[in-house]
Design an enzyme around this catalytic site. Structure first.
Site, PDB file in Angstrom:
ATOM      1  N   PHE A 117      25.689 -14.438  -2.481  1.00  0.00           N
ATOM      2  CA  PHE A 117      26.254 -14.997  -1.543  1.00  0.00           C
ATOM      3  C   PHE A 117      25.922 -14.500  -0.545  1.00  0.00           C
ATOM      4  O   PHE A 117      24.556 -13.991  -0.275  1.00  0.00           O
ATOM      5  CB  PHE A 117      27.330 -12.991  -1.646  1.00  0.00           C
ATOM      6  CG  PHE A 117      28.894 -13.558  -2.191  1.00  0.00           C
ATOM      7  CD1 PHE A 117      29.314 -14.242  -2.554  1.00  0.00           C
ATOM      8  CD2 PHE A 117      29.669 -13.703  -0.755  1.00  0.00           C
ATOM      9  CE1 PHE A 117      30.779 -14.433  -2.924  1.00  0.00           C
ATOM     10  CE2 PHE A 117      30.693 -14.257  -0.865  1.00  0.00           C
ATOM     11  CZ  PHE A 117      31.416 -14.761  -1.816  1.00  0.00           C
ATOM     12  N   GLN A 237      33.464 -10.227  13.187  1.00  0.00           N
ATOM     13  CA  GLN A 237      33.059 -11.367  12.419  1.00  0.00           C
ATOM     14  C   GLN A 237      33.627 -12.604  12.228  1.00  0.00           C
ATOM     15  O   GLN A 237      35.061 -12.235  12.360  1.00  0.00           O
ATOM     16  CB  GLN A 237      32.208 -10.608  11.114  1.00  0.00           C
ATOM     17  CG  GLN A 237      32.281 -11.628   9.723  1.00  0.00           C
ATOM     18  CD  GLN A 237      31.132 -11.468   8.667  1.00  0.00           C
ATOM     19  OE1 GLN A 237      32.037 -11.251   8.068  1.00  0.00           O
ATOM     20  NE2 GLN A 237      29.818 -10.730   8.904  1.00  0.00           N
TER      21      GLN A 237
END
Ligand SMILES: Cc1cc2nc3c(=O)[nH]c(=O)nc-3n(C[C@H](O)[C@H](O)[C@H](O)COP(=O)(O)OP(=O)(O)OC[C@H]3O[C@@H](n4cnc5c(N)ncnc54)[C@H](O)[C@@H]3O)c2cc1C
Length: 597
Positions: A117, A237
């Protein structure tokens, strides 16, 4: 008193954080969970990609590396004591979920499977490491189902479709909450020794978002109205890969499995921006790179989207160029069937919402508002802290996306939110139960529902012509354009002026449905008030921070400024007036450095 209930611990929210907290609190204390949704409909259930823990099942890994990656990913704004605590607790927490029955995907030899990731690296080579533990692309769904079953087994008291609208603080300590029973319209008072807020995020402020309709920031808004500051609200985000125009998330796991981002010229543009980890740089870095590509005219067909390409031929070509290997040392190669079995929901979403078969065609994507790094300030035990000196408010706890510990600092790494839920949810639950053992109930005011009834009556008796959905759309558009991936003084001031105008207009909304049973119009209007108040505090905090760090990127102040801004923002809203304060970042081992990916 009618509709009166008493519990040692009341948890607001039945997502991953709330259920984990309830599970632990209920071991020793009488515990109730209040949730506006049926528990398994919580947003945690949509989490796809995985939960981070340095198990080292698919290549060397260590909790120290996870700690450093998280500090670096946070752009050095995360508190390092809390980050270290989370990353070291992670391994045990994941095994605990396994023992509760969570059906993780497996390696051929039967261990928990892991995939790469963004921002998670081998600290020696700088290359991506497989740290995300996953159950296909339904990790959050499995966490939620597993924890809910455990809570039922432990006889946690659930109040489903009870929406908390107010919190009571008496003698400087948590005293109880007021909730609306959605099915009847009745107000209920829950008298409690300890309260755990676990209400999730507030991404519905922005137009393009991966967040559920219910992510309206109720917990932070209620806390703020009761005098509690919110921390680091300017940091929100934007995830690089939302479905074009819809915002629905395509997990970073697609890039973990080898998918790449492509511009209109067919270039793998991340090579330019992050030569080492490329498409697996941290999310703030990738979203900004995408904006720059689109701004320079390299969006697909000149439009505001790019391609995410996970066709096996593309994956295999770039895996070979990168020298990517499987755990057994053989070259990394995938087939369409393999991708289908590891990412079944993504394939399904792309077919349903885009009419695209991602194994045969690239997917049109754009950055989407995704995750609140900021929220209700807590320490690493989940206790809410209310000032620059981290003074604890007795009996009040927060965990999950609504809280700011702060482990994510200015930018969260993928897989670290599910981890945050299970680690800090657990500690908040344990602490709340422990606190309630030694505490007594605070005396409640004679009419505890008075304050919220006044708020609701203002909406019910409103006589204007404004439509809530128009106000909502205008908020979302201006926040997405001006307080999004890139920001400037001028743009943010424009957004703030607009938000003030909309707050005023919300007072003159059309008289809503007067019914008592599932009055969604009344509730949605109240929730819109929360979103506007959080949009305001986000923008005020962002305007003041004259630097770029993590998810807060200013065109007028493009560099990080550690000399002046290596500190957390605290923002109070006192009767409509916002004031700001600051507190230091906890730095233990890692001195701030420039981030290179
Ligand atoms: C599409 C998507 C994919 C994601 N994928 C990942 C991933 O792969 N890995 C990862 O680490 N993170 C991921 N995230 C982030 C992560 O899933 C969330 O941050 C996390 O699940 C939030 O959990 P929570 O327990 O804080 O809140 P939630 O799960 O949203 O639960 C909030 C709860 O609060 C309740 N609630 C809210 N307001 C009230 C109120 N006023 N009264 C009563 N109850 C209330 C709701 O009913 C709900 O039960 C993803 C997020 C999204 C949106």
């Amino acid at each position: 008193m009618g509709n009166y209930h008493q519990f040692d611990v009341v948890v607001i929210g039945a997502g991953g954080a709330g259920l984990m907290a309830a599970l632990y609190a209920s071991k020793t204390a009488s515990t109730a969970v209040l949730s506006k949704l049926y528990p398994t409909r919580s947003h945690t259930g949509t989490a796809q990609g995985g939960v981070g823990a340095a198990l080292g099942n698919e290549g060397e890994d260590h909790p120290e590396w996870h700690t450093f990656d998280t500090v670096k990913g946070s752009d050095y704004l995360g508190d390092q004591d809390a980050i270290e605590f989370m990353c070291f607790e992670a391994v045990q927490a994941v095994y605990e979920l396994e023992h509760y029955g969570l059906p993780f995907s497996r390696t051929p030899d039967g261990r928990i499977a892991q995939r790469p990731f963004g921002g998670h690296t081998n600290n020696v080579t700088g290359k991506p490491v497989s740290r995300a533990c996953y159950a296909a692309d339904r990790t959050g769904h499995m966490i939620l189902q597993t924890l809910y079953q455990q809570c039922i087994k432990n006889h946690v008291n659930f109040y489903d479709e009870y929406q908390v609208l107010d919190m009571l603080i008496e003698n400087g300590a948590a005293a109880g909450v007021i909730a609306l029973e959605l099915a009847t319209g009745e107000l209920h008072t829950f008298h409690a020794k300890a309260i755990i807020i676990a209400t999730g995020g507030h991404g519905r402020i922005w137009e393009i978002t991966s967040n559920a309709y219910t992510f309206t920031g109720d917990g932070p808004a209620i806390a703020m109205r009761r005098g509690i500051p919110l921390e680091d609200m300017e940091f929100f985000q934007f995830h690089p890969t939302g479905i074009y125009r819809l915002g629905i998330l395509i997990t970073e796991g697609v890039r973990g499995e080898g998918g790449i981002l492509v511009n209109d010229k067919g270039e793998r543009f991340m090579e330019k921006y992050a030569p080492k980890v490329k498409d697996l740089a941290s999310r703030d870095v990738v979203s900004r790179a995408m904006y720059l590509e689109m701004r320079e005219g390299r969006g697909i067909g000149g439009k505001r989207y790019l391609y995410l390409d996970m066709r096996p031929e593309t994956v295999n070509k770039y895996a070979a160029l990168d020298g990517r290997k499987r755990t057994d040392g053989s070259p990394y190669m995938v087939t369409g069937e393999e991708l289908l079995s590891k990412l079944p929901d993504i394939v399904d979403f792309a077919r349903t919402y885009l009419g695209v078969d991602p194994v045969a065609q690239p997917m049109p994507i754009q950055p989407t508002a995704h995750y609140a790094m900021g929220g209700i300030p807590t320490n690493k035990l989940g206790e809410v802290v209310i000032d620059e000196g981290n003074t604890v408010l007795p009996g009040l706890y927060a965990a999950g996306e609504c809280a700011c510990v702060s482990v994510h600092g200015a930018n969260r790494l993928g897989t670290n939110s599910l981890l945050d839920l299970i680690v800090f949810g657990k500690y908040a639950g344990l602490q709340a139960a422990e606190f309630s053992r030694g505490a007594s109930f605070q005396t409640l005011p004679s009419d505890p529902t008075d304050n919220i009834r006044q708020q609701l009556d203002l909406i019910r008796n409103s006589d204007g012509e404004e439509k809530a959905y128009t106000i909502s759309n205008e908020m979302k558009a201006v926040m997405f354009d001006e307080v999004g991936v890139f920001r400037s003084q001028e743009g943010m001031q424009k957004a703030l002026d607009k938000v003030h105008e909309l707050q005023e207009r919300l007072k003159h909304v059309r008289r809503p449905d007067q019914g008592k049973i599932f009055n969604t119009e009344l509730i949605n209007t109240w929730e819109l008030g929360n979103l506007l108040d959080l949009a305001e505090i986000t923008t005020v905090s962002a305007l003041r921070r004259t630097e770029s760090r993590g998810g807060h990127a200013r065109e007028d102040f493009p560099s990080r400024d550690d000399a002046n801004w290596l500190k957390h923002t605290l923002a109070w809203n006192k009767d409509g007036a916002i004031s700001l304060g600051y507190k230091p970042v906890t730095i233990t081992k890692y001195q701030p450095k420039e981030r290179v990916y």
